[in-house]
Design an enzyme around this catalytic site. Structure first.
Site, PDB file in Angstrom:
ATOM      1  N   HIS A  90      -6.887  -2.334 -22.997  1.00 34.57           N
ATOM      2  CA  HIS A  90      -7.999  -3.245 -22.774  1.00 34.57           C
ATOM      3  C   HIS A  90      -8.142  -3.419 -21.257  1.00 34.57           C
ATOM      4  CE1 HIS A  90     -10.986  -6.177 -23.748  1.00 34.57           C
ATOM      5  NE2 HIS A  90     -10.317  -7.185 -23.228  1.00 34.57           N
ATOM      6  N   PHE A 113     -12.436 -12.688 -25.986  1.00 32.81           N
ATOM      7  CA  PHE A 113     -12.400 -14.114 -25.691  1.00 32.81           C
ATOM      8  C   PHE A 113     -12.383 -14.888 -27.002  1.00 32.81           C
ATOM      9  CE2 PHE A 113     -13.455 -14.174 -21.128  1.00 32.81           C
ATOM     10  CZ  PHE A 113     -12.804 -15.345 -20.767  1.00 32.81           C
ATOM     11  N   CYS A 137     -15.298  -9.453 -26.681  1.00 36.08           N
ATOM     12  CA  CYS A 137     -14.920  -8.151 -26.116  1.00 36.08           C
ATOM     13  C   CYS A 137     -14.159  -7.269 -27.105  1.00 36.08           C
ATOM     14  CB  CYS A 137     -14.114  -8.364 -24.838  1.00 36.08           C
ATOM     15  SG  CYS A 137     -15.003  -9.443 -23.691  1.00 36.08           S
ATOM     16  N   HIS A 157     -16.276  -3.608 -17.194  1.00 32.76           N
ATOM     17  CA  HIS A 157     -16.063  -4.181 -18.527  1.00 32.76           C
ATOM     18  C   HIS A 157     -17.409  -4.264 -19.228  1.00 32.76           C
ATOM     19  CE1 HIS A 157     -14.690  -6.480 -21.801  1.00 32.76           C
ATOM     20  NE2 HIS A 157     -13.760  -7.219 -21.201  1.00 32.76           N
ATOM     21  N   GLU A 212      -0.919  -7.828 -21.928  1.00 33.32           N
ATOM     22  CA  GLU A 212      -1.046  -6.556 -22.649  1.00 33.32           C
ATOM     23  C   GLU A 212       0.185  -5.681 -22.404  1.00 33.32           C
ATOM     24  OE1 GLU A 212      -4.653  -4.345 -21.878  1.00 33.32           O
ATOM     25  OE2 GLU A 212      -4.346  -3.043 -23.624  1.00 33.32           O
TER      26      GLU A 212
END
Lengths: 427, 438
Positions: free
Chosen positions: B325, B421, B185, B362, B336
């Site tokens: 994100h 990931f 990602c 996403h 985050e």
């Protein structure tokens, strides 16, 4: 050389390929003219049009100290990357250095990852209705639960990369490029630039091939680059030969430790070579899924320019030379054009007759072979058969002793990108 | 050796500006239309329409609508017959629109100084590629080898990850460097970062950079369910993705592409190109923690934001907006938030933060693409889109996430985050373009 120049040097090299593990073992085999290409092992290749590959001997995750929990989502490509990265890391003394973890970068070219049939088979079997056809309702309700929950991670090629970062606790700048030979070159170029920009103190850069599996073999067959004649009377992969007939897949990995010359000197590390130039150019050949002669020429010329060299400065070209009819033809044309003024003095070597096509692993592996050539002043023999009659350069077919200072390394993407890298004796 | 790799390096760094934007998402095929919807908090998430997927545990996705998909196929007729993946056509669409937005349409010209840096996701693991070759409950390797030409055109074996990037190079005559980034990602933000640096150091004068992805296929749909990262509730699709909300329950997949044209400043000025913004800095990092979860305190996220700030030569109080994100997973949004607090300290509470994923889902490898597009528009236009569905504040997420209503505010500089990931992270910083007086 002054201590303050900002050239990037190689201070560690890890290599695994079909000829062995580590630079010495591979070099000895290469020099004696051995090839790692043989009949495919590990699965029954009898149904495939191509039955040969250059496979590595089993790397045991236990020997690498990898926990079974982690190895369940790893495969041959992961083990090769782990082994080579650790070797490059320790050879460069990074395990003992006081470099902050945040200042160690990592860049790699990595291939496509294929599932193993057995990873999905139980799920598919559970999703078949009584007539044997796939029923998606069954898949979405029960079938998918047969898949190991962490299996998805094994399908992401960056996960092996991250496992290596965890193992060596590297936390700096990073990227994974995919999936062909040019991606391995991109990783090295990005590593060099990261050091020139002082965004890291040391960088691991290189690439790893795909594992040879029924699925990677089919990917190769579908791309039309593999030798399907299976004529074993002469080398299966025959770079620049008149009778070349396609390439052969290989397994392998090369990882370099890169740092500034100043850092290497301060840390008392031996410089194996300098990385002094690179360039990329993209243009696909209309009739072939690789770069055009123009793109190959632009990549070589650009690399020469960036290293401040002229063609006659180059002592040896380690060609992409993968034994495909059109790929080799375009590379011959490009070398003839760029090196026109000194073509009779140009020496060319290709490792693919011995190691097969390592895709993303190829550039770093060829650089590591180049380091051994700079060390020894010997170019090993190119495993091939009678050369293409159009060739004007010297295709090195017997060990050649020479004064080697500067080597140009070429690589090609199956999608049309050409890349060239220049390494020079550390001096 | 002073003349080694890139003589330009020894001079002042070249400036990089954004001159074109293109996208294809569940909010539409055009940047202005999508931006308008984003500002108005319109969700692109809807009920899954993939055939035979009524029982899929994932029922809410951000799909590129059927009409839009047909439009893309009409535009790229030839490719729609040969290419097996939706992501490839999304990439072509977004690239073409970005190039045309940048005033480039004569594709016949050889452009050796222009390249592509693109993120691509996972290929399609088709169950039929196993099922077709089952004999006696086993996968028959020999028969598979003999019949390999039957492998479906959507199969991963026919679609390597470099395909979208290479097709953009071919179709639009971009003959400089061409690379594909696959860092889960984080891919698209890393691709944009690589594109930015390539222009900055002189490897190219113009780069088409961004990402394209789609995982709306059977194995793709269960991918994040297996990893316990997907939202699987059957509640209304539009409210399922709720970044930073206490009731957030996992990521909601989207598909599409987002691409920007990154160009050397004087190259853009000479062409008379419209300049949206300037790219000021980029940084990446690795968690080196676990492949299954981000570092709980956001160690890697913090480091990548700091690296981008350092690269830009900026202080933390210079940043007005963060496109987070913000995946709507428990772990990401908390870590985050913590990382933002660690980097920005007292200023963290002054920063407007929003998650585009609340609107379009996403986009996985591509997620940084459309998010970069929105970040550029926020900086150019002093408007920030909201994080929608943020109705139950989470004590662990206590910053200003621009809940539910867009905001007009001065955006001098903005930062966009992407975390992948495995633990690879990237942050990129955009600033207002001020011409030569900077």
């Amino acid at each position: 050389m002054s201590l303050t120049d900002n050239r990037v040097v190689i201070t560690g090299a890890g290599i695994v390929c079909s000829l062995g593990i580590g630079r010495d073992e591979v070099w000895d085999a290469l020099l004696s003219g051995k090839t790692g290409i043989s009949s495919i092992k590990g699965f029954d290749p009898s149904g495939f049009e191509c039955k040969s590959a250059a496979q590595v001997k089993d790397l045991n995750p236990r020997d690498l100290g990898i926990h079974p929990r982690d190895s369940r989502i790893m495969d041959t490509h992961s083990y090769m990357l782990m082994k080579c990265a650790r070797d490059a890391f320790s050879q460069a003394g990074l395990d003992k250095a006081s470099i902050p973890k945040e200042d160690i970068g990592f860049f790699a070219g990595m291939g496509m990852v294929d599932y193993k049939a057995e990873d999905l088979l139980p799920s598919v079997l559970k999703s078949l209705n009584s007539s044997g056809s796939l029923n998606y309702d069954m898949f979405y309700t029960d079938g998918y639960r047969e898949i190991y929950p962490l299996w998805p991670l094994s399908m992401l090629n960056n996960i092996s990369f991250c496992q290596v970062a965890i193992s060596l606790d590297m936390r700096g700048e990073n990227t994974v490029f995919s999936p062909h030979a040019d991606s391995g070159a991109q990783a090295i170029a990005e590593g060099v630039q990261t050091l020139l920009d002082s965004r890291a103190q040391a960088v691991l850069s290189g690439g790893v091939s795909e594992k040879i599996s029924p699925f990677s073999l089919v990917r190769g067959l579908l791309s039309g680059i593999l030798n399907t004649s299976n004529d074993l009377t002469e080398p299966v992969c025959r770079p620049f030969a008149a009778g070349r007939n396609g390439t052969v897949l290989g397994e392998g990995c090369g990882i370099l430790t890169l740092e500034s010359h100043q850092s290497a000197v301060e840390r008392g590390m031996q410089c194996l070579a300098s990385a002094t130039g690179y360039n990329f150019a993209f243009e696909s050949d209309e009739k072939f899924p690789g770069p055009s002669a123009r793109a190959l020429g632009n990549a070589m010329q650009g690399a020469l320019n960036s290293a401040g060299l002229k063609p006659s400065d180059i002592d040896l070209i380690i060609a992409h030379g993968d034994g495909t009819i059109s790929g080799d033809k375009n590379e011959i044309l490009a070398i003839h054009k760029i090196f026109a003024d000194c073509i009779d003095k140009v020496n060319v070597f290709s490792s693919k007759g011995a190691l097969g096509h390592l895709l993303a692993g190829a550039p770093a592996v060829d650089i590591i072979l180049g380091i051994s050539m700079l060390d020894s002043g010997i170019v090993p023999p190119t495993i091939t058969s009678s050369p293409d009659s159009s060739i004007l350069f010297n295709l090195v077919r017997k060990p050649l002793r020479m004064n080697l200072q500067k080597i140009l390394i070429n690589c090609q993407s199956c999608e049309g990108q050409a890349a060239s890298i220049i390494i020079e004796a550390a001096g | 050796m002073e003349n080694s790799v890139n003589p330009d390096k020894n001079h002042k760094k070249r400036r990089v500006v954004v001159t074109g934007l293109g996208m294809a998402t569940s909010l539409g095929l055009h940047v202005e239309e999508s931006w308008g919807k984003a500002l108005n908090g319109i969700s692109g998430i809807s009920k899954l329409t993939l055939p035979f997927a009524e029982k899929s545990p994932v029922q809410a996705v951000g799909e590129v609508g059927e009409k839009d998909w047909q439009k893309i196929q009409e535009e790229f007729k030839e490719e729609s017959l040969t290419e097996g993946e939706r992501r490839t056509l999304f990439a072509l669409w977004a690239a073409k629109n970005a190039l045309s937005d940048a005033g480039i349409s004569d594709y016949g010209k050889q452009r050796d100084n222009c390249g592509v840096a693109l993120a691509a996701g996972l290929g399609i693991n088709r169950l039929e590629d196993i099922q077709n070759w089952i004999n006696d409950r086993n996968f028959n390797i020999k028969r598979f080898g003999m019949e390999y030409s039957r492998v479906h055109r959507e199969s991963i074996m026919r679609n390597n990850s470099h395909r979208p990037s290479a097709l953009i190079g071919k179709r639009f005559g971009l003959h400089g460097m061409n690379c594909t980034v696959t860092t889960a990602c984080a891919s698209a933000t890393q691709a944009i970062g690589i594109g930015y640096r390539s222009v900055q150091r002189g490897d190219a004068d113009l780069m088409v950079a961004g990402g394209a992805d789609s995982m709306i296929n059977p194995v793709g749909l269960v991918f994040f369910v297996l990893l316990s990262a997907a939202a699987t509730s059957s509640e209304s699709p539009q409210t399922l993705c709720r970044p930073f909300d206490r009731k957030r329950a996992g990521l909601v997949m989207g598909e599409g592409a987002g691409i920007a044209i990154l160009e050397e400043k004087s190259h853009a000025v000479r062409r008379g190109a419209k300049i949206y913004c300037e790219v000021a800095g980029y940084g990446s990092s690795m968690d080196a923690y676990q492949v299954t979860a981000p570092h709980p305190q956001g160690r890697g996220a913090e480091q990548s934001m700091r690296a981008a700030l350092n690269d830009a030569g900026m202080n933390s109080h210079d940043i007005d907006y963060i496109n987070a994100h913000g995946t709507s997973t428990k772990l990401n949004d908390a870590m985050e938030t913590n990382a933002i607090k660690n980097v920005f300290q007292d200023h963290a509470k002054n920063i407007a933060i929003s998650s585009s994923k609340s609107l379009i889902g996403h986009l996985l490898a591509a997620s940084g693409g459309p998010e970069f597009v929105f970040t550029v528009l926020s900086t150019e236009r002093n408007k920030v889109h909201p994080t929608i569905n943020l109705t139950s504040p989470d004590p662990k997420c206590d910053l200003d996430y621009v809940p539910n209503m867009h905001r007009s505010m001065t955006v001098r500089a903005a930062l966009s985050n992407s975390f992948g990931f495995g633990g690879q992270n990237a942050s990129i910083i955009i600033i207002k373009y001020h011409g030569d007086e900077q």
